[in-house]
Design an enzyme around this catalytic site. Structure first.
Site, PDB file in Angstrom:
ATOM      1  N   ASP A  82       0.838  -1.204   0.000  1.00  0.00           N
ATOM      2  CA  ASP A  82       0.000   0.000   0.000  1.00  0.00           C
ATOM      3  C   ASP A  82       0.877   1.260   0.000  1.00  0.00           C
ATOM      4  O   ASP A  82       1.823   1.363   0.778  1.00  0.00           O
ATOM      5  CB  ASP A  82      -0.857  -0.046   1.274  1.00  0.00           C
ATOM      6  CG  ASP A  82      -1.972   0.978   1.280  1.00  0.00           C
ATOM      7  OD1 ASP A  82      -2.398   1.390   0.200  1.00  0.00           O
ATOM      8  OD2 ASP A  82      -2.419   1.340   2.389  1.00  0.00           O
ATOM      9  N   HIS A  83       0.565   2.185  -0.879  1.00  0.00           N
ATOM     10  CA  HIS A  83       1.319   3.447  -0.984  1.00  0.00           C
ATOM     11  C   HIS A  83       2.808   3.249  -1.231  1.00  0.00           C
ATOM     12  O   HIS A  83       3.650   3.814  -0.518  1.00  0.00           O
ATOM     13  CB  HIS A  83       1.108   4.337   0.252  1.00  0.00           C
ATOM     14  CG  HIS A  83      -0.287   4.872   0.347  1.00  0.00           C
ATOM     15  ND1 HIS A  83      -0.726   5.930  -0.416  1.00  0.00           N
ATOM     16  CD2 HIS A  83      -1.343   4.462   1.082  1.00  0.00           C
ATOM     17  CE1 HIS A  83      -1.994   6.156  -0.145  1.00  0.00           C
ATOM     18  NE2 HIS A  83      -2.398   5.270   0.754  1.00  0.00           N
ATOM     19  N   ASP A 104       2.026   4.874  -5.413  1.00  0.00           N
ATOM     20  CA  ASP A 104       1.635   6.207  -4.950  1.00  0.00           C
ATOM     21  C   ASP A 104       2.594   7.220  -5.575  1.00  0.00           C
ATOM     22  O   ASP A 104       3.666   7.488  -5.042  1.00  0.00           O
ATOM     23  CB  ASP A 104       1.710   6.253  -3.426  1.00  0.00           C
ATOM     24  CG  ASP A 104       1.306   7.610  -2.859  1.00  0.00           C
ATOM     25  OD1 ASP A 104       1.254   8.583  -3.639  1.00  0.00           O
ATOM     26  OD2 ASP A 104       1.062   7.705  -1.652  1.00  0.00           O
ATOM     27  N   GLY A 179      -6.427   8.655   8.281  1.00  0.00           N
ATOM     28  CA  GLY A 179      -6.338   8.902   9.718  1.00  0.00           C
ATOM     29  C   GLY A 179      -7.670   9.303  10.340  1.00  0.00           C
ATOM     30  O   GLY A 179      -8.720   9.224   9.685  1.00  0.00           O
ATOM     31  N   HIS A 208      -9.616   5.286  -0.512  1.00  0.00           N
ATOM     32  CA  HIS A 208      -8.660   5.297   0.600  1.00  0.00           C
ATOM     33  C   HIS A 208      -9.261   6.076   1.767  1.00  0.00           C
ATOM     34  O   HIS A 208     -10.228   6.815   1.595  1.00  0.00           O
ATOM     35  CB  HIS A 208      -7.344   5.950   0.162  1.00  0.00           C
ATOM     36  CG  HIS A 208      -6.455   5.022  -0.605  1.00  0.00           C
ATOM     37  ND1 HIS A 208      -5.246   4.596  -0.152  1.00  0.00           N
ATOM     38  CD2 HIS A 208      -6.633   4.413  -1.808  1.00  0.00           C
ATOM     39  CE1 HIS A 208      -4.696   3.777  -1.026  1.00  0.00           C
ATOM     40  NE2 HIS A 208      -5.514   3.656  -2.049  1.00  0.00           N
ATOM     41  N   GLY A 209      -8.662   5.899   2.950  1.00  0.00           N
ATOM     42  CA  GLY A 209      -9.129   6.662   4.112  1.00  0.00           C
ATOM     43  C   GLY A 209     -10.537   6.297   4.511  1.00  0.00           C
ATOM     44  O   GLY A 209     -11.345   7.163   4.847  1.00  0.00           O
ATOM     45  N   ASN A 230     -10.156   0.906   1.598  1.00  0.00           N
ATOM     46  CA  ASN A 230      -9.016   0.809   2.513  1.00  0.00           C
ATOM     47  C   ASN A 230      -9.392   1.324   3.898  1.00  0.00           C
ATOM     48  O   ASN A 230      -9.866   2.458   4.021  1.00  0.00           O
ATOM     49  CB  ASN A 230      -7.850   1.659   1.999  1.00  0.00           C
ATOM     50  CG  ASN A 230      -7.138   1.048   0.826  1.00  0.00           C
ATOM     51  OD1 ASN A 230      -7.666   0.162   0.166  1.00  0.00           O
ATOM     52  ND2 ASN A 230      -5.937   1.514   0.554  1.00  0.00           N
ATOM     53  N   VAL A 231      -9.141   0.501   4.885  1.00  0.00           N
ATOM     54  CA  VAL A 231      -9.352   0.912   6.280  1.00  0.00           C
ATOM     55  C   VAL A 231      -8.115   0.536   7.089  1.00  0.00           C
ATOM     56  O   VAL A 231      -7.691  -0.616   7.070  1.00  0.00           O
ATOM     57  CB  VAL A 231     -10.617   0.250   6.878  1.00  0.00           C
ATOM     58  CG1 VAL A 231     -10.626   0.354   8.398  1.00  0.00           C
ATOM     59  CG2 VAL A 231     -11.877   0.894   6.316  1.00  0.00           C
ATOM     60  N   THR A 233      -6.880   2.995  10.191  1.00  0.00           N
ATOM     61  CA  THR A 233      -6.998   3.589  11.530  1.00  0.00           C
ATOM     62  C   THR A 233      -8.057   2.904  12.404  1.00  0.00           C
ATOM     63  O   THR A 233      -7.789   2.584  13.562  1.00  0.00           O
ATOM     64  CB  THR A 233      -7.329   5.091  11.388  1.00  0.00           C
ATOM     65  OG1 THR A 233      -6.327   5.668  10.541  1.00  0.00           O
ATOM     66  CG2 THR A 233      -7.327   5.797  12.713  1.00  0.00           C
TER      67      THR A 233
HETATM   68  P1  13P Z   1      -7.504   5.103   7.164  1.00  0.00           P
HETATM   69  O1  13P Z   1      -6.401   4.815   8.144  1.00  0.00           O
HETATM   70  O2  13P Z   1      -7.973   6.507   7.239  1.00  0.00           O
HETATM   71  O3  13P Z   1      -8.602   4.113   7.231  1.00  0.00           O
HETATM   72  O4  13P Z   1      -6.854   4.975   5.699  1.00  0.00           O
HETATM   73  C1  13P Z   1      -6.333   3.752   5.298  1.00  0.00           C
HETATM   74  C2  13P Z   1      -5.809   3.845   3.912  1.00  0.00           C
HETATM   75  O5  13P Z   1      -6.375   4.469   3.060  1.00  0.00           O
HETATM   76  C3  13P Z   1      -4.578   3.112   3.621  1.00  0.00           C
HETATM   77  O6  13P Z   1      -4.182   3.255   2.308  1.00  0.00           O
END
Ligand code: 13P
Length: 284
Positions: A82-83, A104, A179, A208-209, A230-231, A233
């Site tokens: 990832d990234h 990324d 985050g 993402h996020g 994507n999860v 946090t």
């Molecule tokens: P979050 O930590 O906000 O869920 O994001 C995870 C993410 O997008 C990893 O690529």
């Protein structure tokens, strides 16, 4: 079964649901996520960010662990870098057996992003490894872009990017941020943009996020064409919550007992997201 993301996301695109990708960094987190997927009979993606690969478990170390867990599992499991920002690290992860990578390169302009992503696609194709590209800026972990409008993905750029790179999945920016959000804040998603990007690219699209996005946003994103969520946090916070609870109940707890229980407790958060993403029962 250890697989790349390509086929699972192709089916998700066709069937209008999303596959969950959870940020893991060791045996325990990966095993909890795979266990949750097995309980839900869902395909699943183990996402490992570049920083965790560099500072905690490198690709030589983590790949055989995830591969073994995946091959023992009753569901499809992909391992995704990832990234990945640097070509050398992406190349190494592919050579070490990752089944998927995300490039990324959105810090570059469109041409620069296309150049690096295309180079990775060409290398990955020799190994049957799927590639996710990113267009737009997702905020938080990427600096100043948190609520700035320019972070959103431009549909025309997305089309050009997809056509020129040959990627298998496209990460877009429609209002999320990596985050935790400030207390009480639920992000506002640009669903019109999502719809437009889907219509123009017809690609498996990635959000993402995902943490803290709220049920409404997640469900509607899936309805409008998101196929991978994507999860990170929320999953890691669930691990922390379990740790705090156990230490609160028994400050002298044995470390093994603590870790073992954290792994068990974190499974529920993953199951929650699998249900939201509508991927329950979708593994072959
Ligand atoms: P979050 O930590 O906000 O869920 O994001 C995870 C993410 O997008 C990893 O690529």
């Amino acid at each position: 079964m250890y697989v790349s993301m390509k086929e699972m996301l192709r089916r998700a695109n066709e069937g209008n649901y999303a596959v969950m990708a959870i940020n893991c960094f060791n045996l325990e987190t990966a095993r909890a996520v795979i266990m949750a997927a097995e309980l839900e009979k869902a395909p699943i993606i183990i996402d490992i960010v570049q920083e965790h690969l560099l500072t905690h478990s490198d690709s030589e170390l983590i790949t055989p662990i995830v591969k073994t867990l995946a091959n023992r599992a009753s569901v499809e499991v992909a391992l995704n870098f990832d990234h990945g920002e640097e070509y050398e690290y992406l190349k190494k992860a592919i050579e070490d057996g990752f089944s998927s990578v995300m490039v990324d390169a959105s810090r570059f302009n469109l041409e620069g992003n296309i150049l690096l992503t295309k180079k990775v696609v060409e290398f990955a194709s020799k190994f049957n490894v799927s590639v996710e590209g990113e267009i737009g800026c997702m905020g938080a972990s990427e600096g100043e872009c948190f609520t700035v409008n320019s972070m959103y993905t431009d549909p025309k750029e997305a089309k050009k990017f997809v056509e020129e790179t040959g990627i298998d999945a496209l990460a877009i920016s429609i209002g999320t941020s990596h985050g935790n959000y400030p207390d009480g804040m639920i992000p506002k998603f640009d669903f019109k943009r999502l719809k437009e990007i889907k219509e123009i690219t017809k690609m498996p699209l990635v959000l993402h996020g995902g943490s803290g996005s709220g049920e409404y946003n997640i469900k509607k994103s899936v309805e409008y064409g998101i196929n991978k969520i994507n999860v990170g946090t929320d999953f890691l916070d669930a691990c922390c919550e379990s740790t705090k609870k156990q230490l609160g109940e028994n400050p002298n707890i044995n470390f093994f007992t603590l870790m073992h229980q954290v792994e068990k407790d974190s499974i529920e958060k993953v199951r929650y997201y699998i249900k939201l993403s509508k991927s329950t029962g979708k593994s072959i």
